[in-house]
Design a protein around this motif. Structure first.
Motif, short mmCIF file in Angstrom:
data_model
loop_
_atom_site.label_atom_id
_atom_site.label_comp_id
_atom_site.label_asym_id
_atom_site.label_seq_id
_atom_site.Cartn_x
_atom_site.Cartn_y
_atom_site.Cartn_z
N LEU A 1 12.67 43.11 49.69
CA LEU A 1 13.04 44.27 50.86
C LEU A 1 14.30 44.89 50.63
O LEU A 1 14.48 45.87 50.96
CB LEU A 1 13.10 43.35 52.11
N LEU A 2 15.38 43.94 50.20
CA LEU A 2 16.69 44.58 50.29
C LEU A 2 16.81 45.64 48.93
O LEU A 2 17.47 46.70 48.88
CB LEU A 2 17.78 43.55 49.88
N LYS A 3 15.93 45.28 47.85
CA LYS A 3 15.86 46.41 46.85
C LYS A 3 15.20 47.64 47.14
O LYS A 3 15.69 48.42 46.98
CB LYS A 3 14.88 45.58 45.70
N LYS A 4 14.16 47.79 48.24
CA LYS A 4 13.62 48.62 48.69
C LYS A 4 14.61 49.50 49.51
O LYS A 4 14.83 50.70 49.36
CB LYS A 4 12.46 48.33 49.49
N LEU A 5 15.65 48.79 50.44
CA LEU A 5 16.54 49.58 51.08
C LEU A 5 17.44 50.11 50.35
O LEU A 5 17.89 51.15 50.46
CB LEU A 5 17.09 48.29 52.19
#
Lengths: 424, 312
Positions: free
Chosen positions: B106-110
């Protein structure tokens, strides 16, 4: 293979001065151990100066890289911190070295030893080595300082990674690291390690360790047969000459001098008034302070917990590599500094205070040494609670004399000895 | 601790002494650098918690180093099991790995969204998110993070970026510090921090049949390198990669005082980044500091320099 030596003028200057000091000491019978010390210092640097003509390689290294491997491979070691220390004491211009290091981007909170070495390397105070070895023994500064140095020296380099705490798996890993280092040096020299020679070198290392422990025992005597400055000489020898007959000669000279005093029932000073533990090292510009403490106050440094072969195994020369790997976990500085405090420096300091009948402790708190300084409160409280002795903390910078003037250090010591007098 | 212990570690000790960690049963540390190692000593000496453990973390990323680190992680697991009377099953480890990998994904997506010309979030906001991740139960954090990523991805909010900045260096948890920079006109689009990408970037291998302890130890040793690791070029290369991917105009390199690893890397990293044509502003500060007047002045001057460079 290259043995280029870029600039030897400053090294020659060091050799000349130390040689003159050795000759002076030689004239005083009771200074025999000092004379031997200075002679082997001269020999150490002469080896660097003559390496090229003898077709030998010079390998520079940071503190606590065991020189035994280098001696076994007929490589000339150049311990950078030791060289920097002497250069700083003999050759004017130390502040310029710090400025040079700052210009290269090294922040003031980096330990002054590393900044001094970097500054001296950039200014070509020392000859360019054929290779550089550095290690995380004993702290983050030694672990990281090599990256810039390797760039400055522009030579092949090797980083030696020692686990933080003693364990069999850690010893195994470190043994493999030493094997890698040997392969690196074999490639550099084009010669294979002579394992028989390595065993001989480790036999010297074993004898050195035995002598160290013998000397420690002699220092328990009351009065103590010890000249305060010997500990600085001795720890230097153990760091840069371990595994050599020179180191044995030096420690035997100290042992013999101390044993003679003990046999005669005498101390090094006529009147021993205070028995002191020394914690960490005095600033390099203030080594004379050690003699002053002894001369003015009758204060004898009976033990140095950071610089002691206390526990640990005997070296087995038949297993040179494994013995060397294990030694690096318990030898002076490496063991107490690069390892947990509860089973290391805090425990050892209290034990030494009791075993050596210390009446006080002096801690040289160098602003660059985060490992030593973070232990100060634990040491102070432990010494008070378990040994009943006070500890003086002397803030200083090991290499930068402008951080705290020596006069201030002496004033604080005067006050501390007054306090100790009052406790008698 | 002493004045030369970094303020991050002194801050940790401060919280202990203020009894803010009364809820803890144990303390685990890695032998990462001098200050946490000595914090562990102090923790043990003053008996802050009944359980104290330090595990060795090699500085190299070789097979031998990995073998040692794997045994260290296995040793930690065993000690926790013995001390607390627990059994940590492989299944439980796999579930935990899955949960934490979810956070990383999720952080990678953010962070992917921050690559756009007008990212949907500021650097200060992202640091707030990361801070929350350190404090919240992980499953709950993942749910909130998922919502945030969904909303941010809709493109309804954009933050104009006059200059795209990367912030690099020591532990940083104070969003006000970044907010101060962003108020002056720079937008932090990516970080290279202990508490940022270096903490969460790489995934743990979840492949079936892979021993979870093996997977964990491999990931934590081979993760985006901390400045303590050797060789430093591993870290520098990844920093350069981020600079390129996020089209960074300038780097603000913050070093917490007495963070010696970062301090030693600093001149080498600066040269590497400047070699990529990216200017670097170096700031030495205390952990937790926000944008003081002096820092604001220096950031302002840096942004003006970027402006002059770009001819905007």
């Amino acid at each position: 293979m290259t043995t280029t030596v870029a600039d030897t003028a400053k090294l020659r200057q060091i050799v000349e001065v130390v040689d003159a000091v050795a000759k002076l000491q030689r004239q005083r019978l009771e200074r025999e151990p000092d004379a031997v010390n200075y002679q082997i210092v001269v020999r150490y640097f002469n080896n660097v100066l003559t390496a090229k003509e003898e077709g030998k390689l010079v390998v520079a290294h940071t503190p606590m890289i065991a020189p035994e491997i280098l001696f076994a491979m007929d490589i000339v070691p150049l311990q950078l911190e030791f060289a920097a220390t002497l250069a700083a004491q003999i050759i004017p211009g130390i502040q310029e070295c710090f400025s040079t290091a700052a210009t290269a981007g090294l922040a003031p909170e980096i330990c002054s030893a590393q900044r001094l070495i970097a500054g001296q390397a950039i200014q070509r105070w020392l000859p360019r080595p054929d290779a550089l070895i550095w290690s995380n023994q004993v702290c983050d500064n030694t672990a990281k300082g090599g990256n810039l140095l390797a760039e400055v020296f522009d030579c092949p380099s090797f980083f030696l990674d020692r686990p933080y705490q003693f364990s069999e798996r850690g010893v195994h890993y470190f043994t493999e690291q030493l094997k890698e280092l040997i392969r690196f040096l074999e490639n550099l020299t084009g010669r294979r390690m002579d394992w028989d020679r390595f065993s001989e070198v480790m036999e010297y290392s074993r004898r050195l360790q035995d002598l160290h422990r013998e000397i420690r025992e002699l220092r328990k005597a009351v009065p103590c047969p010890w000249r305060n400055l010997w500990f600085i000489h001795m720890q230097g020898t153990e760091m840069y000459w371990a595994g050599s007959p020179e180191a044995i000669a030096h420690l035997e000279a100290i042992r013999d001098a101390a044993r003679q005093k003990v046999t005669e029932g005498k101390g090094y000073v006529p009147v021993e008034r205070f028995r002191i533990l020394t914690i960490f090292v005095p600033p390099t510009s203030g080594w004379a302070m050690m003699g002053w403490m002894q001369g003015k106050h009758g204060a004898v440094c009976v033990a140095e917990p950071y610089f002691s072969f206390r526990d640990g195994e005997a070296i087995d020369p038949a297993k040179p590599l494994q013995s060397l790997a294990r030694k690096c976990f318990y030898c002076p500085i490496c063991g107490p500094m690069h390892g947990p405090a509860s089973e290391g420096i805090v425990r050892d300091t209290v034990r030494d205070a009791v075993d050596y009948k210390a009446e006080g402790a002096v801690c040289f708190a160098s602003i660059g040494c985060r490992q030593t300084d973070a232990c100060i409160r634990m040491l102070k409280e432990s010494l008070q609670e378990k040994a009943g002795i006070p500890m003086l903390v002397l803030d200083n910078d090991t290499y930068d004399p402008t951080y705290v003037p020596e006069d201030q250090l002496r004033d604080k010591l005067d006050e501390f000895f007054e306090l100790l007098e009052g406790r008698k | 601790m002493y004045i030369n212990t970094c303020s991050f570690v002194r801050g940790c000790l401060d919280l202990v002494l203020k009894k803010r960690y009364q809820f803890l049963d144990g303390f685990v540390s890695g032998s990462t650098c001098d200050c946490p190692r000595r914090l562990t000593d102090v923790w043990q000496h003053y008996d802050f918690t009944p359980f104290v453990y330090i595990l060795d973390v090699p500085r190299k990323m070789t097979q031998a180093a990995h073998a040692l680190y794997r045994e260290e992680v296995q040793g930690l697991k065993k000690r926790i099991e013995e001390s607390f009377g627990l059994h940590i099953s492989d299944e439980a480890l796999r579930r935990s790995i899955e949960t934490y990998n979810r956070t990383r994904t999720l952080l990678k997506k953010l962070y992917e969204l921050r690559k756009s010309d007008c990212p949907p979030v500021t650097g200060a906001e992202v640091l707030e998110v990361l801070d929350a991740g350190f404090k919240m139960p992980r499953e709950e954090f993942n749910r909130v993070l998922e919502r945030l990523v969904d909303e941010a991805g809709k493109g309804e909010r954009t933050v104009p970026a006059r200059f795209r900045l990367m912030i690099s260096g020591s532990p940083l948890n104070n969003p006000e510090f970044i907010r101060g920079i962003e108020e002056l006109g720079g937008l932090v689009v990516v970080d290279e921090l202990c508490t940022g990408v270096r903490h969460w970037w790489d995934l743990v291998d979840e492949s079936p049949g892979v021993d979870p302890v093996e997977a964990l130890s491999r990931r934590y040793l081979n993760n985006f390198p901390c400045p303590r690791m050797y060789p430093p070029e591993e870290r520098f290369d990844r920093a350069v990669q981020l600079v390129r991917e996020y089209r960074v105009d300038g780097v603000i390199s913050e070093v917490v005082r007495y963070c010696v690893h970062c301090a030693h890397d600093q001149p080498l990293l600066k040269r590497t980044l400047e070699g990529e044509g990216v200017p670097v502003l170096e700031l030495s500060l205390e952990y937790g500091a926000s944008g003081t007047g002096q820092i604001r002045t220096r950031v302002q001057a840096f942004l003006e320099m970027l402006e002059a460079r770009s001819g905007r």
